[in-house]
Design an enzyme around this catalytic site. Structure first.
Site, short mmCIF file in Angstrom:
data_model
loop_
_atom_site.label_atom_id
_atom_site.label_comp_id
_atom_site.label_asym_id
_atom_site.label_seq_id
_atom_site.Cartn_x
_atom_site.Cartn_y
_atom_site.Cartn_z
CD GLU A 233 18.96 66.87 36.13
OE1 GLU A 233 19.93 67.28 35.89
OE2 GLU A 233 17.83 67.50 36.07
CE LYS A 253 19.79 73.21 32.02
NZ LYS A 253 18.50 73.47 32.38
#
Length: 437
Positions: A233, A253
């Site tokens: 990420e 997410k």
């Protein structure tokens, strides 16, 4: 260090090169598992602990056209608890390590996997000093390479929070969401253990990145400590476009485990993309990051070029979005970092309320859910979110470690599903420690 020199050399595997000196204090590897630029660094000339990098010189330096994005400068480790310094009302206990470490590297080796290019970069006050430092970095290639270690890397590893206790923490958070205290919080639980005799943190890093390549893999050796990250990420990227700096964040997410076969794998990916819960979870964090960046960006420039796009990794599928904006005149890269830290994808929304819930259920996180970043002398930056990360500390018995895995809790979260999500996310690290594939 405004002058820069580049020296090309024959392609080599950056992991093999780094193996010659990986146990050296302040050795660092920033490894791209997606075919881009990777960096090997050693011998920083300056170490700053707990000082604001805004005071460091990050403007006006030369960049070599066509070279790597990072051409010398700073590598920093920001612990999650740095948030308590940036925002005094942040409800988080302090850890036992420094909240911020910044190292200034005047030389590095850069490797582009996709193009099989490799260059040594040197920085200095003038061209002669820069060239001398690039030449010195080339000598790093002469060190004796170490073989990858086979077998089990950990004597012991166990989850420190039971499935039942983590489910109770999730249920408590769902109740707080129902009461209107917040919309979402990211809760994690730790796995702890120790490396086997003779095993080093770099042994773990090399195996983990071989078995499960990630876009933001990183290794940093510190006095008595080490960091091994296999993060997928991006927290923040800053680049100059024309006469302005643009900041971008790519929050993750939404998660599903990979399937055991192509059919089940595709079904799980489709399920994730169709999940109203995961889409809503992603949207909440996108909105939070838009608001964070809006504090330092020109009005009207913050946009969402992509939202909830499927990306698949070795053990999980994720939903990933992009948020970007143009920094205001006078705003610095570090201003953007501070405005968005800690990363919204690993806190929740509203951020302070979510951090309060995290503090209720977790001890200080340390590096986990903080950020590892490089900050170029031209103001560019690449910063990761420190998930899929192992923090190690040295003691008389060897190397102890902790790795956490968590997930975003929303109103309709199922406690046992959240327990299973943490198990899926920690899988690559456990496989590397146990020798499984």
């Amino acid at each position: 260090m405004r002058a820069v020199a580049l020296r090309a050399f024959a392609w080599a595997d950056p992991l093999e090169v780094a193996s010659a000196f990986a146990d050296e204090t302040h050795a660092c590897v920033l490894l791209s598992g997606e075919g881009g630029w990777s960096y090997v660094l050693r011998h920083p000339r300056l170490t700053v602990r707990g000082e604001d990098p805004a005071d460091l010189d990050c403007s006006g330096a030369e960049l070599y056209a066509g070279g790597p994005p990072f051409q010398g400068g700073f590598v920093g480790l920001a612990a999650y608890e740095l948030s308590a310094e940036l925002e005094p009302t942040a409800p988080q206990a302090r850890g036992d390590g420094p909240d911020l470490i910044v190292l200034c590297y005047p030389a590095l080796l850069a490797f582009h996997a996709g193009e099989r290019r490799a260059v040594a970069v040197g920085r200095g006050s003038d061209a002669l000093m820069a060239k001398a430092r690039a030449d010195a970095a080339l000598t790093w290639l002469d060190g004796p390479r170490c073989f990858a270690r086979a077998g089990v890397l950990a004597d012991h590893v166990a989850c420190a929070v039971s499935d039942a206790d983590h489910a109770l923490a999730v249920a408590d958070t769902v109740c707080r969401i129902a009461a209107g205290d917040l919309f979402q919080a990211n809760l994690a639980r730790p796995w702890r253990g120790r490396l086997a005799a003779g095993v080093t943190p770099f042994d773990l890093f090399r195996r983990l990145t071989r078995q499960s390549p990630a876009a933001y893999a990183a290794y940093l050796r510190l006095p008595g400590r080490a960091l091994v990250s296999n993060s997928p990420e991006q927290f923040l990227s800053v680049r100059r476009e024309g006469d302005a700096l643009w900041a971008e964040s790519q929050p993750i997410k939404g998660t599903r485990a990979r399937g055991a076969d192509p059919v089940s794998d595709a079904a799980l990916a489709a399920e994730l993309q169709a999940s109203a819960k995961d889409q809503a979870e992603n949207l909440m964090i996108v909105d939070l990051i838009r608001n964070d960046l809006a504090r330092v960006c020109d009005p009207g420039t913050v946009s969402v070029p992509a939202r909830a796009v499927l990306r698949s990794y070795a053990n999980v599928h994720h939903l990933v979005s992009r948020v970007r904006g143009r920094l205001k005149t006078g705003a610095t890269t570090w201003d953007a970092f501070c405005a968005a830290f800690p990363p919204g994808s690993v806190t929740g929304a509203p951020k302070l309320a979510a951090m309060s819930v995290i503090a209720r259920h977790e001890p200080p996180r340390g590096p986990y859910c903080g950020s590892l970043f490089w900050l170029g002398l031209d103001g560019s930056m690449e910063a990761s979110v420190l998930i899929r990360t192992v923090s190690l500390s040295e003691n008389p018995a060897g190397w102890g470690f902790e790795a956490r895995a968590g997930g975003g809790i929303v109103a309709d979260s199922d406690p046992m599903s959240e327990v299973r999500e943490t198990t899926a996310k920690i899988g690559a690290i456990l496989n590397a420690l146990t020798g499984a594939r």
